[in-house]
Design a protein around this motif. Structure first.
Motif, PDB file in Angstrom:
ATOM      1  N   GLN A 204       3.880  56.669 -29.043  1.00  0.00           N
ATOM      2  CA  GLN A 204       3.762  58.136 -29.046  1.00  0.00           C
ATOM      3  C   GLN A 204       3.747  58.706 -30.465  1.00  0.00           C
ATOM      4  N   TRP A 205       2.949  59.782 -30.631  1.00  0.00           N
ATOM      5  CA  TRP A 205       2.891  60.555 -31.861  1.00  0.00           C
ATOM      6  C   TRP A 205       3.201  62.023 -31.562  1.00  0.00           C
ATOM      7  N   GLN A 206       3.922  62.648 -32.458  1.00  0.00           N
ATOM      8  CA  GLN A 206       4.078  64.107 -32.454  1.00  0.00           C
ATOM      9  C   GLN A 206       3.178  64.640 -33.565  1.00  0.00           C
ATOM     10  N   ARG A 208       1.681  67.773 -35.605  1.00  0.00           N
ATOM     11  CA  ARG A 208       1.813  69.190 -35.967  1.00  0.00           C
ATOM     12  C   ARG A 208       1.000  69.421 -37.235  1.00  0.00           C
ATOM     13  N   HIS A 230       0.654  72.029 -32.124  1.00  0.00           N
ATOM     14  CA  HIS A 230       1.572  70.934 -31.824  1.00  0.00           C
ATOM     15  C   HIS A 230       1.103  70.229 -30.559  1.00  0.00           C
ATOM     16  N   SER A 231       0.943  68.924 -30.641  1.00  0.00           N
ATOM     17  CA  SER A 231       0.583  68.112 -29.478  1.00  0.00           C
ATOM     18  C   SER A 231       1.419  66.842 -29.468  1.00  0.00           C
ATOM     19  N   ILE A 232       1.684  66.348 -28.261  1.00  0.00           N
ATOM     20  CA  ILE A 232       2.301  65.037 -28.084  1.00  0.00           C
ATOM     21  C   ILE A 232       1.224  64.110 -27.539  1.00  0.00           C
ATOM     22  N   THR A 234       0.137  60.140 -26.544  1.00  0.00           N
ATOM     23  CA  THR A 234       0.742  58.869 -26.158  1.00  0.00           C
ATOM     24  C   THR A 234      -0.342  57.861 -25.793  1.00  0.00           C
ATOM     25  N   ILE A 250       1.278  71.375 -26.755  1.00  0.00           N
ATOM     26  CA  ILE A 250       2.393  72.323 -26.704  1.00  0.00           C
ATOM     27  C   ILE A 250       1.896  73.720 -27.048  1.00  0.00           C
ATOM     28  N   HIS A 260      -6.505  66.827 -33.238  1.00  0.00           N
ATOM     29  CA  HIS A 260      -5.302  66.016 -33.396  1.00  0.00           C
ATOM     30  C   HIS A 260      -5.603  64.533 -33.203  1.00  0.00           C
TER      31      HIS A 260
END
Length: 316
Positions: A204-206, A208, A230-232, A234, A250, A260
């Motif tokens: 997973q990556w966060q 921003r 902002h996205s998560i 995976t 997000i 992203h």
């Protein structure tokens, strides 16, 4: 025996009547001695008077109560005038939409890639909103959020104009969970880790960063500065050098997920904007952007009912 002249094939019309009527409201201070023709010519000076006369004669102009307008009709203050425009013939998108869920308040529909969400620019008839209005007979259907033309997946629509804002607030205030899927080639580093059996899934990556408008104006770019997105992201599965990713936005910036993914060095398959904007080309329905709005979860703001809707997922 006389010879007959060859008959030329009929020319294909370049315009057709719009499938949805447009409307204009007569102001409260309009002169009651003004005819509808005069009012429309004043309101739309770029349209010739004879075009309005032709539309009226063809019964393509009418009041909100469906009463047709005649050439001698006078305006009615505070009333809506509906009229059908002549629009350019649009290419049919040979991919099908479908209603995935509906109740008294909403429709959740699957929008195929290449189909526009709503009328805009040169697209009038061939869009999801128009298809659904014709399918259901509900002329007030409105989308509660955006979905790119290139992106397929779920769209939430309000059945009434009055209810649209309540559903739009779900997206504006972050009170809805959106899950996307994407397929993209792995980076050389990720591929090496997979081959060495050192890649542990899920990974997973966060993400921003700051997204702003670019050139041309329909594109976006990442710049230095205070993050506004902002996205998560995976990585869920790997096969033959490709990864299946789950994406949770997000925030909701234009092209956010595409940017992203690109910022991680894993641009989505068949993305014609990122990393490099491609020249304009005809749609290739066998080469769709591998990005899917796959699931929507929320509590209905009007009924308080929990809603959890998904469509067929992407697979490697």
């Amino acid at each position: 025996m006389s010879k007959s002249s060859p008959v030329s094939p009929a020319a294909t019309p370049s315009t057709v009547r719009a499938q949805q009527a447009s409307y204009v409201a007569v102001p409260a201070d309009a002169s009651v001695s003004l005819t509808v023709v005069e009012f429309l010519c004043q309101r739309f000076p770029h349209i010739d008077v004879e075009q309005w006369r032709a539309r009226i004669k063809a019964n393509n102009v009418y009041w909100h109560d469906k009463q047709p307008v005649t050439l001698d009709s006078l305006v009615r203050r505070r009333q809506r005038l509906y009229y059908y425009r002549e629009v350019a013939v649009e290419a049919k998108i040979p991919l099908q939409h479908r209603i995935v869920y509906q109740d008294e308040q909403i429709i959740v529909a699957y929008k195929p890639p290449f189909l526009a969400l709503h009328p805009s620019g040169k697209v009038i008839n061939e869009c999801l909103v128009n298809r659904l209005r014709l399918q259901t007979g509900l002329m007030d259907i409105e989308p509660a959020h955006r979905l790119d033309r290139a992106t397929g997946g779920l769209v939430l629509l309000s059945k009434t104009a009055s209810g649209r804002d309540a559903y739009h607030r779900l997206f504006r205030d972050g009170e809805i969970t959106k899950t996307y899927q994407a397929i993209a080639p792995l980076t050389p580093q990720l591929s090496q880790c997979w081959q060495n059996n050192t890649l542990t899934l899920p990974l997973q990556w966060q993400v921003r960063n700051r997204i702003v408008k670019a050139t041309p104006s329909f594109t976006r770019k990442v710049v230095d500065g205070e993050p506004n997105s902002h996205s998560i992201i995976t990585l869920e599965q790997v096969m033959a050098g490709l990864g299946l990713f789950s994406l949770a936005p997000i925030t909701g910036r234009t092209h956010q997920l595409r940017l992203h993914m690109h910022s991680l060095g894993i641009p989505i398959i068949n993305d014609l904007c990122y990393p490099q904007l491609q020249a304009a080309q005809d749609d290739d329905y066998n080469q769709t952007l591998q990005l899917l709005a796959q699931r929507l979860q929320f509590n209905d703001p009007i009924t308080a009912k929990p809603i959890d809707v998904s469509c067929e997922p992407l697979t490697l």
